[in-house]
Design a protein around this motif. Sequence first.
Motif, PDB file in Angstrom:
ATOM      1  N   SER A 165      -6.531  -2.838  -1.606  1.00  0.00           N
ATOM      2  CA  SER A 165      -6.983  -4.233  -1.653  1.00  0.00           C
ATOM      3  C   SER A 165      -6.961  -4.793  -3.073  1.00  0.00           C
ATOM      4  CB  SER A 165      -8.401  -4.345  -1.073  1.00  0.00           C
ATOM      5  OG  SER A 165      -9.278  -3.461  -1.765  1.00  0.00           O
ATOM      6  N   GLU A 166      -7.109  -3.926  -4.066  1.00  0.00           N
ATOM      7  CA  GLU A 166      -7.045  -4.330  -5.477  1.00  0.00           C
ATOM      8  C   GLU A 166      -5.857  -3.623  -6.127  1.00  0.00           C
ATOM      9  OE1 GLU A 166      -8.942  -6.541  -6.812  1.00  0.00           O
ATOM     10  OE2 GLU A 166     -10.453  -6.761  -5.242  1.00  0.00           O
ATOM     11  N   ASP A 167      -5.010  -4.382  -6.839  1.00  0.00           N
ATOM     12  CA  ASP A 167      -3.782  -3.823  -7.412  1.00  0.00           C
ATOM     13  C   ASP A 167      -4.040  -2.677  -8.383  1.00  0.00           C
ATOM     14  OD1 ASP A 167      -2.312  -5.605  -5.940  1.00  0.00           O
ATOM     15  OD2 ASP A 167      -2.090  -7.069  -7.567  1.00  0.00           O
ATOM     16  N   TYR A 168      -5.125  -2.783  -9.165  1.00  0.00           N
ATOM     17  CA  TYR A 168      -5.366  -1.771 -10.196  1.00  0.00           C
ATOM     18  C   TYR A 168      -5.645  -0.390  -9.593  1.00  0.00           C
ATOM     19  CZ  TYR A 168     -10.407  -1.797  -9.288  1.00  0.00           C
ATOM     20  OH  TYR A 168     -11.646  -1.660  -8.712  1.00  0.00           O
ATOM     21  N   LEU A 169      -6.077  -0.341  -8.319  1.00  0.00           N
ATOM     22  CA  LEU A 169      -6.427   0.934  -7.695  1.00  0.00           C
ATOM     23  C   LEU A 169      -5.218   1.851  -7.523  1.00  0.00           C
ATOM     24  CD1 LEU A 169      -8.941  -0.308  -4.963  1.00  0.00           C
ATOM     25  CD2 LEU A 169      -9.489   1.006  -7.023  1.00  0.00           C
ATOM     26  N   LEU A 170      -4.024   1.259  -7.361  1.00  0.00           N
ATOM     27  CA  LEU A 170      -2.825   2.078  -7.151  1.00  0.00           C
ATOM     28  C   LEU A 170      -2.499   2.912  -8.383  1.00  0.00           C
ATOM     29  CD1 LEU A 170      -0.524   2.866  -5.254  1.00  0.00           C
ATOM     30  CD2 LEU A 170       0.836   1.011  -6.251  1.00  0.00           C
ATOM     31  N   SER A 171      -2.531   2.311  -9.561  1.00  0.00           N
ATOM     32  CA  SER A 171      -2.209   3.061 -10.787  1.00  0.00           C
ATOM     33  C   SER A 171      -3.206   4.198 -10.999  1.00  0.00           C
ATOM     34  CB  SER A 171      -2.189   2.130 -12.003  1.00  0.00           C
ATOM     35  OG  SER A 171      -3.464   1.576 -12.234  1.00  0.00           O
ATOM     36  N   SER A 172      -4.486   3.933 -10.698  1.00  0.00           N
ATOM     37  CA  SER A 172      -5.511   4.967 -10.846  1.00  0.00           C
ATOM     38  C   SER A 172      -5.295   6.092  -9.837  1.00  0.00           C
ATOM     39  CB  SER A 172      -6.895   4.337 -10.652  1.00  0.00           C
ATOM     40  OG  SER A 172      -7.890   5.324 -10.661  1.00  0.00           O
ATOM     41  N   ALA A 173      -4.992   5.730  -8.591  1.00  0.00           N
ATOM     42  CA  ALA A 173      -4.822   6.737  -7.535  1.00  0.00           C
ATOM     43  C   ALA A 173      -3.617   7.625  -7.782  1.00  0.00           C
ATOM     44  CB  ALA A 173      -4.695   6.041  -6.182  1.00  0.00           C
ATOM     45  N   LEU A 174      -2.532   7.033  -8.315  1.00  0.00           N
ATOM     46  CA  LEU A 174      -1.304   7.806  -8.528  1.00  0.00           C
ATOM     47  C   LEU A 174      -1.232   8.433  -9.913  1.00  0.00           C
ATOM     48  CD1 LEU A 174       1.389   5.490  -6.855  1.00  0.00           C
ATOM     49  CD2 LEU A 174      -0.014   7.280  -5.813  1.00  0.00           C
ATOM     50  N   GLY A 175      -2.150   8.029 -10.804  1.00  0.00           N
ATOM     51  CA  GLY A 175      -2.144   8.571 -12.166  1.00  0.00           C
ATOM     52  C   GLY A 175      -0.966   8.094 -12.979  1.00  0.00           C
ATOM     53  N   ILE A 176      -0.584   6.801 -12.805  1.00  0.00           N
ATOM     54  CA  ILE A 176       0.556   6.241 -13.538  1.00  0.00           C
ATOM     55  C   ILE A 176       0.120   4.965 -14.257  1.00  0.00           C
ATOM     56  CG2 ILE A 176       2.276   7.205 -11.969  1.00  0.00           C
ATOM     57  CD1 ILE A 176       2.460   4.484 -10.597  1.00  0.00           C
ATOM     58  N   ALA A 177       0.971   4.471 -15.159  1.00  0.00           N
ATOM     59  CA  ALA A 177       0.666   3.265 -15.923  1.00  0.00           C
ATOM     60  C   ALA A 177       0.592   2.049 -15.005  1.00  0.00           C
ATOM     61  CB  ALA A 177       1.732   3.043 -16.995  1.00  0.00           C
ATOM     62  N   ARG A 178      -0.237   1.099 -15.421  1.00  0.00           N
ATOM     63  CA  ARG A 178      -0.459  -0.108 -14.609  1.00  0.00           C
ATOM     64  C   ARG A 178       0.827  -0.895 -14.384  1.00  0.00           C
ATOM     65  NH1 ARG A 178      -5.412  -3.317 -14.653  1.00  0.00           N
ATOM     66  NH2 ARG A 178      -5.209  -4.851 -12.996  1.00  0.00           N
ATOM     67  N   ASP A 179       1.643  -1.060 -15.432  1.00  0.00           N
ATOM     68  CA  ASP A 179       2.870  -1.849 -15.300  1.00  0.00           C
ATOM     69  C   ASP A 179       3.869  -1.173 -14.362  1.00  0.00           C
ATOM     70  OD1 ASP A 179       3.295   0.205 -17.056  1.00  0.00           O
ATOM     71  OD2 ASP A 179       4.540  -0.937 -18.448  1.00  0.00           O
ATOM     72  N   LYS A 180       3.885   0.168 -14.359  1.00  0.00           N
ATOM     73  CA  LYS A 180       4.775   0.886 -13.440  1.00  0.00           C
ATOM     74  C   LYS A 180       4.291   0.724 -12.005  1.00  0.00           C
ATOM     75  CE  LYS A 180       6.688   5.460 -12.365  1.00  0.00           C
ATOM     76  NZ  LYS A 180       6.766   6.890 -12.730  1.00  0.00           N
ATOM     77  N   ALA A 181       2.984   0.804 -11.803  1.00  0.00           N
ATOM     78  CA  ALA A 181       2.414   0.689 -10.462  1.00  0.00           C
ATOM     79  C   ALA A 181       2.671  -0.685  -9.854  1.00  0.00           C
ATOM     80  CB  ALA A 181       0.913   0.967 -10.517  1.00  0.00           C
ATOM     81  N   GLU A 182       2.674  -1.728 -10.702  1.00  0.00           N
ATOM     82  CA  GLU A 182       2.871  -3.092 -10.208  1.00  0.00           C
ATOM     83  C   GLU A 182       4.247  -3.277  -9.564  1.00  0.00           C
ATOM     84  OE1 GLU A 182       2.157  -5.531 -13.579  1.00  0.00           O
ATOM     85  OE2 GLU A 182      -0.033  -5.376 -13.447  1.00  0.00           O
ATOM     86  N   LYS A 183       5.243  -2.530 -10.052  1.00  0.00           N
ATOM     87  CA  LYS A 183       6.617  -2.690  -9.541  1.00  0.00           C
ATOM     88  C   LYS A 183       6.981  -1.621  -8.499  1.00  0.00           C
ATOM     89  CE  LYS A 183       7.809  -4.139 -14.223  1.00  0.00           C
ATOM     90  NZ  LYS A 183       8.477  -3.722 -15.472  1.00  0.00           N
ATOM     91  N   LEU A 184       6.050  -0.708  -8.228  1.00  0.00           N
ATOM     92  CA  LEU A 184       6.376   0.453  -7.415  1.00  0.00           C
ATOM     93  C   LEU A 184       6.395   0.124  -5.918  1.00  0.00           C
ATOM     94  CD1 LEU A 184       6.980   3.406  -8.190  1.00  0.00           C
ATOM     95  CD2 LEU A 184       4.626   3.951  -7.573  1.00  0.00           C
ATOM     96  N   SER A 185       7.445   0.537  -5.240  1.00  0.00           N
ATOM     97  CA  SER A 185       7.527   0.384  -3.781  1.00  0.00           C
ATOM     98  C   SER A 185       8.236   1.626  -3.226  1.00  0.00           C
ATOM     99  CB  SER A 185       8.282  -0.898  -3.413  1.00  0.00           C
ATOM    100  OG  SER A 185       8.337  -1.050  -2.006  1.00  0.00           O
ATOM    101  N   ILE A 186       7.448   2.686  -3.020  1.00  0.00           N
ATOM    102  CA  ILE A 186       7.988   3.973  -2.572  1.00  0.00           C
ATOM    103  C   ILE A 186       7.055   4.565  -1.520  1.00  0.00           C
ATOM    104  CG2 ILE A 186       9.130   4.497  -4.775  1.00  0.00           C
ATOM    105  CD1 ILE A 186       6.726   6.354  -5.386  1.00  0.00           C
ATOM    106  N   GLU A 187       7.451   5.705  -0.970  1.00  0.00           N
ATOM    107  CA  GLU A 187       6.572   6.470  -0.090  1.00  0.00           C
ATOM    108  C   GLU A 187       5.979   7.639  -0.881  1.00  0.00           C
ATOM    109  OE1 GLU A 187       8.813   7.629   3.351  1.00  0.00           O
ATOM    110  OE2 GLU A 187       8.406   5.725   4.385  1.00  0.00           O
ATOM    111  N   VAL A 188       4.699   7.906  -0.636  1.00  0.00           N
ATOM    112  CA  VAL A 188       4.033   9.035  -1.284  1.00  0.00           C
ATOM    113  C   VAL A 188       3.332   9.869  -0.205  1.00  0.00           C
ATOM    114  CG1 VAL A 188       3.679   8.007  -3.561  1.00  0.00           C
ATOM    115  CG2 VAL A 188       2.031   7.555  -1.754  1.00  0.00           C
TER     116      VAL A 188
END
Length: 440
Positions: free
Chosen positions: A214-237
């Motif tokens: 629900s919040e964009d910043y949570l993805l970078s924290s969950a995956l352990g990656i940089a915020r700018d990378k997470a913003e553009k990420l569209s993959i399966e994990v």
Amino acid sequence: MNITKEQIDELNAIVTVAITKEDYHEKVEKILKDYRRQANIPGFRKGHVPMGLIKKQYGKAVLVDEVNKLLQDNLNKYLTEEKLDVLGNPLPKQQDNFNWDAEEFAFEFELGLAPDFEVPLKSKKAITHYKIVADKKMIDEQVERIRKQYGKLKSKSEVGKNDELNGTFRNEAEEIENKTTIELDKIKSKKSKSLLEGKKVGDVVTLKTKDLFSEDYLLSSALGIARDKAEKLSIEVEFTIEEINERELAKMDQELFDKLFGKDEVSSEEELKAKIKTDSEKQFEQQSDQKLLNDLTENLIENTKFELPTEFLKKWIQMTGEKPLTPEEAEDEYEKSEKGLRYQLIEGKIIKDNNMDIQFDELKEFTKDFIKSQMAQYGQTNPQDEELEPIVMRVMSNQDEVKRLSEQLMSQKLLNLYKEKANLKVKEVTYENFVKEVYG
């Protein structure tokens, strides 16, 4: 020595510094005599080198050095005594026929002068001053967060609707492998949530990263990656479930209130919510004030009209940097810095007109309040003066800290002045609507 000023126009002048032999001769002779006493030159005893040889070897350099010292000292003194408000620094004019072998010298300097203007603090159009209020929704969400934070975890065997999952995200191609905790109520994708519900420890679930939380910043924290990378990420994990917990909310009782605010400071749910509302709105003031200061700054720059010695400033930028610039580079730098220069002049005028110079005692008091607020964050809510005094003096012995705190204090004084004199209209908004209006 004689210093004269020729006014070219309101913003430009030429200062001429005339230096005669009488101004420098005695000092130059004294230095050369000292050189003679100390000189070690083959063929001569120490202290007996002919003065003619000393003058030939060192005379020109000593003369140039002493004349330049005289020049700078007296030029600066003249600018101060004449109360000339100059922009940048005086620029020496090129003199093709200058001769250091002469006994008298004349040096010319170009001056760029600060313009004379008035600052219209009260604009015709009112400027919005946002008052951010904590609404019922925000307060209830904060209460929910507090109850979760101080609640207890209960282990489960199967994932439910609002559970917390400990596990590891993996994607080999993107080199992602990160242990984390996720809350199901923070999962935005209904499909992803349904894939997780009912699963057990050891199960592996494939999730899509796009719009996962629900919040964009949570993805970078969950995956352990940089915020700018997470913003553009569209993959399966892949997410491997390692632990399932249900969080029991803390009870709204005196034990919880005392943990939050100290013994008996709050004694009911109503008082808790009132305290949350007050504290939240106090924190919001900083954002509201910063927005107001930014808007007022833009308004003042736009509505305070005055000319600048543009050509002088471009030449000054071209000649006084670490390395000389081309005219085109200087033009570009001037365009980048003009707005900031205009506001510096406007701010200086406001400070002068309203006698707002910072005094030592008020800076010391501001520093003390700043330190107290820092200590309060670590639970020290009522430090004594004898405890604060050495910390204050240590901070104020650091020039960088003094500069930073002085700027903060001046910003606060300017903001208070603007609130008193500017044409403002107060608009109450929730934090959510403030973000929408200000940041889109």
